[in-house]
Design a protein around this motif. Sequence first.
Motif, PDB file in Angstrom:
ATOM      1  N   PRO A  61       6.187 -29.728 -17.777  1.00  0.00           N
ATOM      2  CA  PRO A  61       6.865 -30.021 -16.649  1.00  0.00           C
ATOM      3  C   PRO A  61       7.233 -28.852 -15.501  1.00  0.00           C
ATOM      4  CG  PRO A  61       7.596 -30.706 -18.883  1.00  0.00           C
ATOM      5  CD  PRO A  61       6.634 -29.917 -19.005  1.00  0.00           C
ATOM      6  N   LEU A  62       7.635 -28.679 -14.522  1.00  0.00           N
ATOM      7  CA  LEU A  62       7.854 -27.889 -13.734  1.00  0.00           C
ATOM      8  C   LEU A  62       8.908 -26.772 -14.107  1.00  0.00           C
ATOM      9  CD1 LEU A  62       7.211 -29.388  -9.956  1.00  0.00           C
ATOM     10  CD2 LEU A  62       5.725 -28.134 -11.616  1.00  0.00           C
ATOM     11  N   PRO A  63       8.874 -25.716 -14.029  1.00  0.00           N
ATOM     12  CA  PRO A  63      10.033 -24.847 -14.485  1.00  0.00           C
ATOM     13  C   PRO A  63      11.312 -25.016 -13.549  1.00  0.00           C
ATOM     14  CG  PRO A  63       8.258 -23.457 -13.639  1.00  0.00           C
ATOM     15  CD  PRO A  63       7.778 -24.953 -13.674  1.00  0.00           C
ATOM     16  N   ALA A  64      12.530 -24.605 -14.011  1.00  0.00           N
ATOM     17  CA  ALA A  64      13.633 -24.810 -13.267  1.00  0.00           C
ATOM     18  C   ALA A  64      13.524 -23.438 -12.197  1.00  0.00           C
ATOM     19  CB  ALA A  64      14.888 -24.272 -14.206  1.00  0.00           C
ATOM     20  N   GLY A  65      13.894 -23.838 -10.918  1.00  0.00           N
ATOM     21  CA  GLY A  65      13.577 -22.954  -9.936  1.00  0.00           C
ATOM     22  C   GLY A  65      12.412 -22.685  -9.134  1.00  0.00           C
ATOM     23  N   TRP A  66      11.354 -23.759  -9.503  1.00  0.00           N
ATOM     24  CA  TRP A  66       9.912 -23.541  -9.181  1.00  0.00           C
ATOM     25  C   TRP A  66       9.852 -23.490  -7.329  1.00  0.00           C
ATOM     26  CZ3 TRP A  66       8.105 -27.158  -5.876  1.00  0.00           C
ATOM     27  CH2 TRP A  66       9.012 -28.585  -5.730  1.00  0.00           C
ATOM     28  N   LYS A  67      10.872 -24.116  -6.836  1.00  0.00           N
ATOM     29  CA  LYS A  67      10.859 -24.330  -5.289  1.00  0.00           C
ATOM     30  C   LYS A  67      10.975 -22.891  -4.681  1.00  0.00           C
ATOM     31  CE  LYS A  67      14.342 -26.720  -4.645  1.00  0.00           C
ATOM     32  NZ  LYS A  67      14.762 -26.790  -6.147  1.00  0.00           N
ATOM     33  N   SER A  68      11.928 -21.889  -5.409  1.00  0.00           N
ATOM     34  CA  SER A  68      11.955 -20.713  -4.770  1.00  0.00           C
ATOM     35  C   SER A  68      11.137 -19.596  -5.260  1.00  0.00           C
ATOM     36  CB  SER A  68      13.524 -20.378  -4.755  1.00  0.00           C
ATOM     37  OG  SER A  68      13.990 -20.515  -5.852  1.00  0.00           O
ATOM     38  N   ASP A  69      10.554 -19.866  -6.394  1.00  0.00           N
ATOM     39  CA  ASP A  69       9.567 -18.692  -7.027  1.00  0.00           C
ATOM     40  C   ASP A  69       8.321 -18.422  -6.151  1.00  0.00           C
ATOM     41  OD1 ASP A  69       7.686 -17.382  -8.797  1.00  0.00           O
ATOM     42  OD2 ASP A  69       8.255 -18.420 -10.582  1.00  0.00           O
ATOM     43  N   SER A  70       8.281 -17.215  -5.560  1.00  0.00           N
ATOM     44  CA  SER A  70       7.380 -16.901  -4.728  1.00  0.00           C
ATOM     45  C   SER A  70       6.089 -17.061  -5.361  1.00  0.00           C
ATOM     46  CB  SER A  70       7.437 -15.489  -4.438  1.00  0.00           C
ATOM     47  OG  SER A  70       8.746 -15.118  -3.634  1.00  0.00           O
ATOM     48  N   TYR A  71       5.751 -17.101  -6.649  1.00  0.00           N
ATOM     49  CA  TYR A  71       4.289 -16.669  -7.026  1.00  0.00           C
ATOM     50  C   TYR A  71       3.907 -18.176  -7.774  1.00  0.00           C
ATOM     51  CZ  TYR A  71       4.704 -11.967  -6.336  1.00  0.00           C
ATOM     52  OH  TYR A  71       4.984 -10.523  -5.866  1.00  0.00           O
ATOM     53  N   PHE A  72       4.894 -19.150  -7.888  1.00  0.00           N
ATOM     54  CA  PHE A  72       4.521 -20.530  -8.514  1.00  0.00           C
ATOM     55  C   PHE A  72       3.893 -21.368  -7.575  1.00  0.00           C
ATOM     56  CE2 PHE A  72       5.288 -24.696 -10.076  1.00  0.00           C
ATOM     57  CZ  PHE A  72       5.066 -24.701 -11.591  1.00  0.00           C
ATOM     58  N   ARG A  73       2.921 -22.033  -7.985  1.00  0.00           N
ATOM     59  CA  ARG A  73       2.148 -23.170  -7.500  1.00  0.00           C
ATOM     60  C   ARG A  73       2.313 -24.206  -8.034  1.00  0.00           C
ATOM     61  NH1 ARG A  73      -2.801 -25.667  -7.189  1.00  0.00           N
ATOM     62  NH2 ARG A  73      -3.501 -24.682  -9.083  1.00  0.00           N
ATOM     63  N   ILE A  74       2.658 -25.489  -7.696  1.00  0.00           N
ATOM     64  CA  ILE A  74       2.590 -26.489  -8.481  1.00  0.00           C
ATOM     65  C   ILE A  74       1.348 -27.169  -8.766  1.00  0.00           C
ATOM     66  CG2 ILE A  74       4.991 -27.163  -7.505  1.00  0.00           C
ATOM     67  CD1 ILE A  74       3.427 -29.557  -5.746  1.00  0.00           C
ATOM     68  N   PRO A  75       0.874 -27.445  -9.928  1.00  0.00           N
ATOM     69  CA  PRO A  75      -0.429 -27.766 -10.472  1.00  0.00           C
ATOM     70  C   PRO A  75      -1.023 -29.061  -9.990  1.00  0.00           C
ATOM     71  CG  PRO A  75       1.097 -28.631 -12.019  1.00  0.00           C
ATOM     72  CD  PRO A  75       1.988 -27.888 -10.999  1.00  0.00           C
ATOM     73  N   LEU A  76      -0.951 -29.288  -8.551  1.00  0.00           N
ATOM     74  CA  LEU A  76      -1.471 -30.623  -7.840  1.00  0.00           C
ATOM     75  C   LEU A  76      -2.264 -30.415  -6.827  1.00  0.00           C
ATOM     76  CD1 LEU A  76       1.786 -32.564  -7.539  1.00  0.00           C
ATOM     77  CD2 LEU A  76      -0.093 -32.966  -9.137  1.00  0.00           C
ATOM     78  N   GLN A  77      -3.484 -30.837  -6.455  1.00  0.00           N
ATOM     79  CA  GLN A  77      -4.796 -30.741  -5.660  1.00  0.00           C
ATOM     80  C   GLN A  77      -3.911 -30.217  -4.216  1.00  0.00           C
ATOM     81  OE1 GLN A  77      -7.440 -33.614  -5.479  1.00  0.00           O
ATOM     82  NE2 GLN A  77      -8.169 -32.765  -3.783  1.00  0.00           N
TER      83      GLN A  77
END
Length: 240
Positions: free
Chosen positions: A124-140
């Motif tokens: 599951p996506l972590p809390a605050g994923w939208k504003s995490d500068s380094y996080f990329r959602i794992p979708l194509q």
Amino acid sequence: MVILARLIVAFVRHGAYQQPPDVPSAHLPYPLTSDGRKQAADAAERLIKTAFDEGWQIHPVIDSSRQLRGWQTASIIASNLKGAGSEVAVESFEQLAERCLGSAANLTVKQIESVVAADPRFDPLPAGWKSDSYFRIPLQGAESLMQAGERVMQHVTGRADSLAQEISADTLKVFVGHGAAFRHAAVHMGLMSAEQAVALSMYHCTPLYFERLNDPHDNKQWRHIAGEWKVRKVKGVDLD
């Protein structure tokens, strides 16, 4: 001693537009609102006044993102600059787009989280994923905010490097795009830290000005010379 002409770039975030609630708005196709159109016209007035006060020529091409809100903002600015006596055209570029969420583009935040949670390959996506500068959602096709910023930085610096070889007078080059991508481009340009990119945003259609430095002995290539960043009141609220 040869004094080189100064090159200043302006980052202009698009005007207010018809944004659905709770949608990370990278590639939404909707137009500016009436407020957004007025904001764009006001941006032109600010650019004209600043250029006049500082003795800068305005470069005759505005670079904009290809999203409708970006192109409309740039076109209104260009039209108003023409009315003030400057012939200005608009060129649109994929590289100036907001952070892409790939196959989840234009879904709501809850829909994106549900899609990822339902895929057995992903956590599951972590809390605050939208504003995490380094996080990329794992979708194509998705990218992180820092990846989007690097893309924008490469476009801006590439255009600036070319222009610096051409200009003979102090020149202002305008870029119209998106708040988060511009902020993270600023990180790559050495203008702010990644922590500041999370804490700050941009006002609609309020230019920020940065000067390209010519000193070969200075490791810094850019400096912020005018315009104010917007302080975000609640972390993660601004989606574009």
